[in-house]
Design an enzyme around this catalytic site. Structure first.
Site, PDB file in Angstrom:
ATOM      1  N   PRO A 178      16.992 -33.480 -16.518  1.00  0.00           N
ATOM      2  CA  PRO A 178      18.142 -34.391 -16.621  1.00  0.00           C
ATOM      3  C   PRO A 178      17.858 -35.820 -16.162  1.00  0.00           C
ATOM      4  O   PRO A 178      18.695 -36.694 -16.342  1.00  0.00           O
ATOM      5  CB  PRO A 178      19.173 -33.729 -15.698  1.00  0.00           C
ATOM      6  CG  PRO A 178      18.362 -32.996 -14.683  1.00  0.00           C
ATOM      7  CD  PRO A 178      17.127 -32.526 -15.391  1.00  0.00           C
ATOM      8  N   GLY A 179      16.676 -36.090 -15.553  1.00  0.00           N
ATOM      9  CA  GLY A 179      16.346 -37.486 -15.301  1.00  0.00           C
ATOM     10  C   GLY A 179      15.954 -37.851 -13.882  1.00  0.00           C
ATOM     11  O   GLY A 179      15.952 -39.023 -13.535  1.00  0.00           O
ATOM     12  N   LYS A 261       3.377 -25.983 -14.939  1.00  0.00           N
ATOM     13  CA  LYS A 261       4.109 -24.774 -14.526  1.00  0.00           C
ATOM     14  C   LYS A 261       3.178 -23.559 -14.597  1.00  0.00           C
ATOM     15  O   LYS A 261       2.469 -23.372 -15.596  1.00  0.00           O
ATOM     16  CB  LYS A 261       5.308 -24.523 -15.454  1.00  0.00           C
ATOM     17  CG  LYS A 261       6.141 -25.763 -15.747  1.00  0.00           C
ATOM     18  CD  LYS A 261       6.848 -26.300 -14.527  1.00  0.00           C
ATOM     19  CE  LYS A 261       7.417 -27.671 -14.808  1.00  0.00           C
ATOM     20  NZ  LYS A 261       7.835 -28.406 -13.637  1.00  0.00           N
TER      21      LYS A 261
HETATM   22  C1  LIG Z   1      11.866 -29.116 -14.935  1.00  0.00           C
HETATM   23  S1  LIG Z   1      12.739 -29.909 -16.225  1.00  0.00           S
HETATM   24  C2  LIG Z   1      12.317 -31.585 -15.937  1.00  0.00           C
HETATM   25  C3  LIG Z   1      13.018 -32.211 -14.776  1.00  0.00           C
HETATM   26  C4  LIG Z   1      12.859 -33.706 -14.713  1.00  0.00           C
HETATM   27  N1  LIG Z   1      11.496 -34.092 -14.357  1.00  0.00           N
HETATM   28  C5  LIG Z   1      13.800 -34.319 -13.717  1.00  0.00           C
HETATM   29  O1  LIG Z   1      13.323 -34.914 -12.740  1.00  0.00           O
HETATM   30  O2  LIG Z   1      15.005 -34.257 -13.922  1.00  0.00           O
HETATM   31  C6  LIG Z   1      11.840 -29.455 -17.627  1.00  0.00           C
HETATM   32  C7  LIG Z   1      12.220 -30.163 -18.901  1.00  0.00           C
HETATM   33  O3  LIG Z   1      11.220 -29.904 -19.879  1.00  0.00           O
HETATM   34  C8  LIG Z   1      11.864 -30.046 -21.122  1.00  0.00           C
HETATM   35  N2  LIG Z   1      11.018 -29.574 -22.215  1.00  0.00           N
HETATM   36  C9  LIG Z   1      10.630 -28.308 -22.509  1.00  0.00           C
HETATM   37  N3  LIG Z   1       9.888 -28.327 -23.640  1.00  0.00           N
HETATM   38  C10 LIG Z   1       9.799 -29.618 -24.046  1.00  0.00           C
HETATM   39  C11 LIG Z   1       9.147 -30.277 -25.123  1.00  0.00           C
HETATM   40  N4  LIG Z   1       8.467 -29.601 -26.040  1.00  0.00           N
HETATM   41  N5  LIG Z   1       9.264 -31.606 -25.216  1.00  0.00           N
HETATM   42  C12 LIG Z   1       9.953 -32.316 -24.307  1.00  0.00           C
HETATM   43  N6  LIG Z   1      10.587 -31.742 -23.255  1.00  0.00           N
HETATM   44  C13 LIG Z   1      10.505 -30.413 -23.134  1.00  0.00           C
HETATM   45  C14 LIG Z   1      13.158 -29.281 -20.930  1.00  0.00           C
HETATM   46  O4  LIG Z   1      14.118 -29.666 -21.903  1.00  0.00           O
HETATM   47  C15 LIG Z   1      13.549 -29.681 -19.511  1.00  0.00           C
HETATM   48  O5  LIG Z   1      14.477 -30.727 -19.526  1.00  0.00           O
END
Ligand SMILES: C[S@@+](CC[C@H](N)C(=O)[O-])C[C@H]1O[C@@H](n2cnc3c(N)ncnc32)[C@H](O)[C@@H]1O
Length: 307
Positions: A178-179, A261
């Protein structure tokens, strides 16, 4: 083994182990509570003497920690008391209080590890230390306006880097929603291209220095090279590594900070492959790979290209 969650090796590992919080050269390891008549003051005396003997010159940052285990955590008060007792026995003129200056001041980090039944004192030049926090337990203050715990992972990663993203620099944030990371980068004055099919928090979506590219990072191609590539995508580690390698090969970014991850049980073989892909196939240099204090089933990678 020096005790629960403490590992000793004859030689310094070539690469710092990814899952180690901290690493010190052991100067002395003394049993506690076993030597009849030994007072805490006498113990502190020996620890201070060993420290001065092993590190005879230069400034020192003295810290104490307990192993991150239930039994270790119960020794927190004991560790604080011992820290004070050793501190008063070291020459005051050599003690550097501002830990954050330790690297630039060329100081030596001296750590007291207070574990059940044993106290270990060890040292490491601050420039080579994995972390400047006692025992590598880097506690970050959770800022009130931060949307996710993830922001603290980013701040912890940046604390240990010699460079940091600043005003006017272009950062690409893959898996940005979410950012949390995007918000921290904008707060530092950077311009952020946030790539994620998911939504960003509304205040970020309205930020003029944030461009939200609402698509998969695997489909995204930057229009111009970025200063920094950030990646916190929740996706398979080897596929993420291949994507980051592509960015390296094509010269699309200078600095890299990526959270990989690792939900699987056997993490090390995957890490070996991730390292190979990033360095051999991607040309990323100066790679560090560590599970930070705020990381869970994941490690944080930092690297750069051609600087
Ligand atoms: C752990 S969250 C990120 C949190 C972010 N760093 C923050 O500080 O709010 C993981 C994110 O990876 C995104 N994600 C998964 N596969 C993706 C892809 N192929 N391209 C871009 N984003 C992806 C998901 O939608 C999710 O929002």
């Amino acid at each position: 083994m020096l005790g629960e969650v403490l590992v000793e090796s004859e030689k310094r590992p070539v690469e710092p182990p990814a899952f180690a919080r901290t690493g010190i050269r052991v100067l002395a390891s003394l049993p506690t509570g076993q030597t009849p008549g030994q007072t805490p003051e006498q113990l502190a005396e020996v620890l201070a003497a060993r420290t001065v003997e092993a590190v005879p010159t230069g400034s020192l940052v003295l810290q104490a920690f307990t192993p991150d285990s239930p039994a270790g955590n119960r020794l927190a008060d004991e560790a604080d008391a011992l820290l004070e007792a050793v501190r008063t026995r070291l020459p005051a003129s050599r003690l550097l209080e501002e830990t954050w200056r330790a690297r630039e001041a060329g100081a030596t980090l001296v750590e007291l590890c207070v574990a059940p039944g044993v106290v270990t004192v060890g040292s490491v030049p601050a420039k080579e230390a994995l972390s400047l926090s006692p025992g590598g337990r880097q506690r970050m203050r959770r800022s009130g306006d931060s949307p996710s715990r993830a922001a603290m992972k980013l701040e912890e990663a940046l604390v240990n880097l010699p460079f940091e993203p600043g005003r006017g620099e272009v950062c690409v944030d893959l898996g940005a929603a979410p950012g949390g990371w995007t918000q921290r980068l904008v707060a530092r004055g950077a311009r952020v291209i946030a790539v994620d099919p998911a939504k960003l928090m509304p205040e970020l979506a309205r930020q003029p220095r944030v461009e939200h590219v609402q698509e998969s990072a695997f489909a995204y191609t930057p229009e111009e090279p970025a200063d920094w590539l950030f990646c916190d995508m929740a996706w398979r580690p080897l596929e993420v590594a291949q994507l980051l390698a592509k960015w390296g090969r094509r010269g699309w970014a200078t600095h890299l900070v990526a959270n990989i991850k690792l939900p699987m049980k056997d993490k090390n073989p995957i890490l070996v492959r991730v390292r190979h892909i990033l360095t051999q196939e991607g040309g990323w240099q100066g790679l560090t790979m560590r599970q930070l204090y705020h990381d869970r089933d994941e490690v944080t990678v930092t690297a750069h290209r051609g600087i």
